[in-house]
Design a protein around this motif. Structure first.
Motif, PDB file in Angstrom:
ATOM      1  N   GLN A 630       0.849  -1.186   0.000  1.00 39.65           N
ATOM      2  CA  GLN A 630       0.000   0.000   0.000  1.00 39.65           C
ATOM      3  C   GLN A 630       0.885   1.237   0.000  1.00 39.65           C
ATOM      4  OE1 GLN A 630      -3.245   0.024  -0.361  1.00 39.65           O
ATOM      5  NE2 GLN A 630      -3.346  -2.197  -0.373  1.00 39.65           N
ATOM      6  N   GLU A 631       0.744   2.053  -1.032  1.00 39.66           N
ATOM      7  CA  GLU A 631       1.729   3.093  -1.290  1.00 39.66           C
ATOM      8  C   GLU A 631       1.832   4.149  -0.200  1.00 39.66           C
ATOM      9  OE1 GLU A 631      -0.616   6.302  -3.970  1.00 39.66           O
ATOM     10  OE2 GLU A 631      -0.098   4.432  -4.968  1.00 39.66           O
ATOM     11  N   GLN A 632       0.815   4.355   0.607  1.00 39.11           N
ATOM     12  CA  GLN A 632       0.885   5.395   1.626  1.00 39.11           C
ATOM     13  C   GLN A 632       0.941   4.840   3.046  1.00 39.11           C
ATOM     14  OE1 GLN A 632      -2.235   8.274   0.847  1.00 39.11           O
ATOM     15  NE2 GLN A 632      -1.020   9.252  -0.731  1.00 39.11           N
ATOM     16  N   ASP A 633       1.099   3.512   3.180  1.00 38.82           N
ATOM     17  CA  ASP A 633       1.277   2.929   4.506  1.00 38.82           C
ATOM     18  C   ASP A 633       2.743   3.020   4.916  1.00 38.82           C
ATOM     19  OD1 ASP A 633      -1.357   2.396   4.337  1.00 38.82           O
ATOM     20  OD2 ASP A 633      -1.211   0.218   4.384  1.00 38.82           O
ATOM     21  N   ILE A 634       2.969   3.171   6.209  1.00 33.56           N
ATOM     22  CA  ILE A 634       4.308   3.440   6.732  1.00 33.56           C
ATOM     23  C   ILE A 634       4.737   2.311   7.665  1.00 33.56           C
ATOM     24  CG2 ILE A 634       5.600   4.973   8.288  1.00 33.56           C
ATOM     25  CD1 ILE A 634       3.872   7.268   7.187  1.00 33.56           C
ATOM     26  N   THR A 635       6.008   1.917   7.583  1.00 40.00           N
ATOM     27  CA  THR A 635       6.582   0.933   8.495  1.00 40.00           C
ATOM     28  C   THR A 635       7.791   1.551   9.188  1.00 40.00           C
ATOM     29  OG1 THR A 635       5.915  -0.868   7.026  1.00 40.00           O
ATOM     30  CG2 THR A 635       7.501  -1.404   8.743  1.00 40.00           C
ATOM     31  N   LEU A 636       7.852   1.388  10.504  1.00 41.69           N
ATOM     32  CA  LEU A 636       8.995   1.847  11.291  1.00 41.69           C
ATOM     33  C   LEU A 636       9.702   0.640  11.896  1.00 41.69           C
ATOM     34  CD1 LEU A 636       7.290   4.733  13.333  1.00 41.69           C
ATOM     35  CD2 LEU A 636       8.445   4.909  11.119  1.00 41.69           C
ATOM     36  N   LYS A 637      10.995   0.732  12.033  1.00 45.94           N
ATOM     37  CA  LYS A 637      11.759  -0.303  12.723  1.00 45.94           C
ATOM     38  C   LYS A 637      12.557   0.368  13.831  1.00 45.94           C
ATOM     39  CE  LYS A 637      15.205  -3.989  12.119  1.00 45.94           C
ATOM     40  NZ  LYS A 637      16.197  -4.609  11.197  1.00 45.94           N
ATOM     41  N   ILE A 638      12.403  -0.160  15.045  1.00 47.31           N
ATOM     42  CA  ILE A 638      13.055   0.405  16.225  1.00 47.31           C
ATOM     43  C   ILE A 638      13.627  -0.745  17.043  1.00 47.31           C
ATOM     44  CG2 ILE A 638      12.688   1.748  18.355  1.00 47.31           C
ATOM     45  CD1 ILE A 638      10.319   3.081  17.000  1.00 47.31           C
ATOM     46  N   ALA A 639      14.775  -0.535  17.648  1.00 50.47           N
ATOM     47  CA  ALA A 639      15.312  -1.547  18.557  1.00 50.47           C
ATOM     48  C   ALA A 639      14.348  -1.729  19.720  1.00 50.47           C
ATOM     49  CB  ALA A 639      16.681  -1.116  19.065  1.00 50.47           C
ATOM     50  N   LYS A 640      14.141  -2.978  20.153  1.00 50.37           N
ATOM     51  CA  LYS A 640      13.166  -3.237  21.212  1.00 50.37           C
ATOM     52  C   LYS A 640      13.478  -2.465  22.492  1.00 50.37           C
ATOM     53  CE  LYS A 640      10.679  -7.003  23.494  1.00 50.37           C
ATOM     54  NZ  LYS A 640      10.699  -6.390  24.817  1.00 50.37           N
ATOM     55  N   LYS A 641      14.747  -2.279  22.785  1.00 47.68           N
ATOM     56  CA  LYS A 641      15.113  -1.554  24.015  1.00 47.68           C
ATOM     57  C   LYS A 641      14.701  -0.075  23.943  1.00 47.68           C
ATOM     58  CE  LYS A 641      19.837  -0.605  22.346  1.00 47.68           C
ATOM     59  NZ  LYS A 641      19.631   0.841  22.154  1.00 47.68           N
TER      60      LYS A 641
END
Length: 936
Positions: A630-641
């Protein structure tokens, strides 16, 4: 409109802030003016004045003060003014909901009251329809659908509108409806008889509103809403309900010669039923049925719009981020799929699955995956903990996922229902398996006597896939008998059907799959869907002809994402890093853009920037990506800590930041209203200093603190999206615009970081509210997906009173459990079994804990006292639920279940009448007592 002597003149100043322009509307209860705020002269507002023409008078040539004409009317006018102000409080509680006029202020002056609201461009639906031909039925239902969703939300808070009609609906230039005039809105009880003021609008008020003791509920608003739809289709209101009670001659649209599908007409006439139990009981039921019958928009327009957007977005991404790559690619995947994007899914043993059941489920899962992906078109691996991981080409799900978003269905829903779900298909509670089904065939063609226009996105006059199911004779007779008994049932398909309210809608597949059959000559049953991949129908056929799992599998997946490269991005955030820089264990957060948002490229670009500004304020590294599906959906990746779970939610909060006593005294803080506000941490005292310099906010704070002190509250809270962040003890009205707040403890996060985040939200961010949090996925230290996550440790905001309440509870009984499942809810579980003194023991414990901990102070909006269900049999629930309203009143709802609870009916009624602690609650108009045994 002619200006009369009792109308406020142009230029009149109210509350030293709002200037009147002209009269734009007038009714029996008030006058509405256009105007503007002296602080925002470029923004037009509407001001509604409480004015009872039959009881009030004034001559604005000499004075704006209202006079009551007759002494005997004074009490009536006072009550109506209180109701007028209650309307403002009610509507302001739902200010962020679509389709509700936004209240910005309310006050008393000139011996009357005023409500300030956003100015609505457009005209009433009643006025609009005067110049238009009758609407097509599908168009009328589609127009009302967003309003249905908003009303469902309002009903969930125990409030009904009671006055829905074409002249209370504004049709804006954008073609969307806004509901106004909540003056008749009222809290309702589904079980307790109440005396209500009679609010009637001929043709739109249901029969129960003609009786002051009529049983009102969501079904009352549903009648009125369906009456409005009837009006739009036929151009005249339904017959008056009182007339229908005497002699019901209401003609359906088709009887009037109007074209309407049989399914939509059944829905409409069910909503207009004079018999309350025969009507829809909940708005969500109506929404579900309507969505099954109408298509949201023309699919040709959808395709053209998405093609255009995808083209533009790909150009933007090429400039912003270069070429991203999928995180979980390995050398094996490169070799297997030649560098194509993949979807990684992990499945594991859920607590409900036995070891043998899990072993069997893994075999079934492999068959399902092969059906979807094709033989050997996947990579399977088993983790050390016994979990199974599959890597599949992402293209298998891409077309399904894009179409799913248009139907408010997510990739998560698809995986849950068709891979992780146990797999028992049924029509309501009638299972579809080898014992009930004679034959199953996948076909492609055009079904005879089937109007595809009734079903969203089924091709018209083009071949499409469908599943043809032949039931055995015994089952066919059962279904025919069922349909005779329930003629309005649409035979919705379920997966792992359950009667429990919590899971009923989760198991319904009506938004995926349409059930088609001839009601009069039931020979075959057909299933079709907007999903037109043959493998999807092969999977349905497999599930009907094979054993299901013993129970659902635990599962997780990594959302396919094009990750932004910091080096090539033109808008990289200060703390943004490349995806590969975030080490495991990590967290993937996915945010979904509403299909209704229709963001322009410029608006989307600003939204991306706002996300990054807020993330930078959290002072943690993050990777930023765009969904590959989906072109306007966003995914973030963050360290669990580095995960602060509340902050992840607050990135997209619509509720806003406000100062509040958790009752009726509050002031919203927005980027447009805070002006030159100072908000900073004060050292070394570890307090937050907030100071307003403009007169508008100084007056607002003064009014807010005066109101709370007048109602006996002494604590002002800083809240955001329901979370309480800080508090301030108040002993006197604040007149200088400054206050010192003490922040609540936060685990791991520095308080100055939280201050920066809030200040950034207030001063720099325009809006991220078109997004909703979709999924959160965790990885283990070795990079594998983690299916056994305790998310409680990821919350950082500590409840300042929870430990104190738990201590008091343990002093009463060491086995009492106290939990706070949300910032606004407290649940107390009492370890009592059904025994001789249950009612008195339960009530005494409730009284002791409630009074010792001052639970009526509003800190928790909902407080449950319940029994431990592990000690009870089915349907033996017993609980007290206290709800704290914005008008400072606390309501009580008492539920008494069946079986062993039935013997306590008389004792419960006696306790409710005689107990001194319960007496103030039972005397309230909001009090409810529901006895399941009596109902049954």
């Amino acid at each position: 409109m002619n200006i009369k002597d009792y109308h406020l003149k142009s230029g009149t100043l109210l509350d030293e802030r709002y200037q009147i322009e002209t009269v734009i509307g007038e009714g029996g209860f008030g006058i509405t003016y256009s105007g503007f705020s002296l602080h925002q002269k470029d923004k037009k507002i509407a001001i509604k004045e409480f004015y009872l023409k039959d009881c009030m008078d004034r001559d604005c040539r000499s004075s704006n003060v209202v006079q009551i004409l007759r002494e005997e009317d004074e009490e009536y006018c006072k009550r109506q003014k209180q109701r007028f102000l209650k309307e403002a409080r009610t509507v302001s509680d739902f200010a962020q909901e679509p389709g509700i006029v936004r209240i910005t202020d309310y006050f008393e002056e000139n011996q009357t009251a005023y409500i300030v609201m956003n100015y609505l461009e457009g005209q009433t639906l009643k006025k609009y329809m005067k110049t238009q031909p009758p609407m097509e039925a599908e168009s009328a239902f589609r127009l009302m659908l967003p309003l249905m969703g908003t009303l469902a939300k309002i009903h969930s808070y125990g409030i009904i509108h009671r006055d829905i009609s074409p002249d209370n609906l504004i049709l804006g230039p954008d073609g969307k409806l806004t509901l106004i005039d909540f003056g008749a809105a009222k809290a309702y009880s589904p079980t307790i008889d109440q005396t209500c003021s009679i609010i009637l609008k001929g043709g739109y008020a249901p029969c129960e509103q003609y009786d002051s003791r009529g049983k009102l509920g969501p079904w009352s608003d549903i009648y009125a809403l369906c009456a409005v739809i009837y009006f739009c289709i036929t151009k005249h209101a339904p017959d008056d309900a009182f007339q229908r009670m005497l002699h019901d001659e209401l003609k359906s649209p088709s009887e009037l010669g109007i074209s309407i599908s049989p399914a939509l007409e059944r829905i409409l006439m069910k909503g207009l039923s004079m018999d309350i139990p025969s009507r829809y009981q909940h708005m969500q039921d109506l929404i579900c049925d309507v969505k099954e019958q109408i298509r949201e928009v023309d699919p040709k327009i959808i395709r053209l719009r998405w093609i255009k957007r995808i083209s533009i977005t790909l150009c933007i991404l090429a400039v912003l981020s270069g070429i991203g790559f999928w995180y979980y690619q390995s050398h094996l995947e490169q070799f297997k799929f030649h560098g194509a994007e993949t979807l990684t899914m992990t499945f594991g043993q859920s607590p409900e699955l036995s070891d043998s059941g899990y072993s069997q489920a893994k075999d079934i899962l492999k068959q399902r995956v092969e059906i979807l992906a094709g033989e050997k078109n996947y990579i399977q691996s088993q983790e050390k903990n016994g979990d199974i991981t599959y890597v599949l080409p992402a293209k298998i799900f891409r077309s399904i996922s894009k179409k799913a978003a248009e139907h408010y269905v997510s990739l998560n829903d698809i995986l849950k229902h068709f891979l992780a779900g146990a797999g028992q298909l049924s029509l309501s509670d009638l299972s579809l398996n080898t014992e009930t089904v004679k034959d199953v065939q996948i076909k492609r063609g055009v079904l005879e006597d089937f109007d595809s226009e009734e079903y969203a996105d089924i091709p018209e006059n083009e071949a499409y896939y469908y599943l043809e199911i032949t039931l055995n004779d015994k089952t066919r007779k059962q279904v025919q008998k069922y349909l005779q008994k329930y003629p309005d049932d649409s035979l919705v398909l379920f997966r792992d059907y359950t009667w429990t309210t919590e899971n009923y809608y989760k198991s319904a597949l009506g938004s995926f799959i349409y059930t088609i059959y001839d009601r009069d000559n039931f020979q075959k049953l057909c299933l079709t869907s907007w999903i037109q991949d043959k493998s999807f129908y092969e999977l349905l056929a497999y599930d009907i002809t094979h054993e299901p799992y013993e129970s659902d599998l635990a599962y997780s997946y990594l959302p396919p994402t094009t990750w932004e490269e910091v080096e090539s991005s033109m808008i990289a955030g200060d703390h943004q890093v490349n995806e590969t820089s975030i080490e495991d264990p990590a967290v993937y957060l996915q945010y979904t853009c509403s299909p209704l948002a229709e963001l322009s490229n410029g608006e989307w670009y600003e939204t991306l920037a706002d996300f990054k500004i807020l993330l930078d304020a959290l002072d943690v590294p993050y990777a930023f990506g765009i969904s590959s599906f989906q072109e306007q959906d966003i995914t973030l990746k963050i360290a669990k800590k580095d995960l602060y779970l509340e902050m992840a939610s607050l990135l997209i909060q619509r509720g806003g930041i406000r100062l509040s006593d958790l009752g009726g005294a509050y002031m919203y803080l927005t980027s447009s209203s805070t002006g030159d506000m100072v908000f900073e941490e004060k050292q070394p005292a570890n307090t937050w200093m907030m100071k307003f310099s403009d007169e508008y906010n100084i007056e607002n704070l003064q009014t807010c603190t005066k109101t709370m002190l007048d109602h006996g509250r002494d604590t002002l809270y800083l809240t955001f999206g329901g979370y309480k962040l800080a508090s301030c003890k108040i002993s006197d009205v604040i007149t200088d615009g400054s206050l010192e707040l003490t922040p609540f403890k936060t685990a791991r996060m520095k308080t100055e970081t939280l201050v920066d985040f809030l200040y950034t939200m207030l001063t720099e961010v325009k809006s991220t509210s078109n997004y909703s949090a979709d999924t959160i996925r965790y990885t283990c230290a070795d990079g594998t997906l983690d299916l056994d996550v305790d998310i409680d440790e990821d919350y950082i905001l500590e409840d300042p009173f929870l430990d104190e309440i738990r201590t008091e509870a343990k002093n009463i009984d060491p086995d009492i459990e106290v939990e706070s499942s949300s910032p606004e809810q407290l649940t107390v579980t009492l370890p009592y079994e059904p025994e001789q003194d249950l009612i008195s023991k339960f009530t005494k414990t409730v009284e002791t804990l409630y009074e010792r901990c001052d639970l009526g102070n509003g800190f928790y909006q909902i407080i449950y006292f319940q029994l431990d269900t592990s000690l009870l049999n089915e349907k033996e629930d017993f609980y007290y639920r206290f709800t704290c309203y914005a008008d400072y009143e606390v309501s009580l709802y008492v539920y008494l279940g069946q079986n062993r609870m039935e013997k306590y009916q008389d004792e419960m009624e006696k306790t409710l009448k005689e107990n001194s602690f319960l007496h103030p609650f039972t005397q309230s108009e909001y009090f409810e007592f529901y006895s399941a045994s009596q109902e049954s």
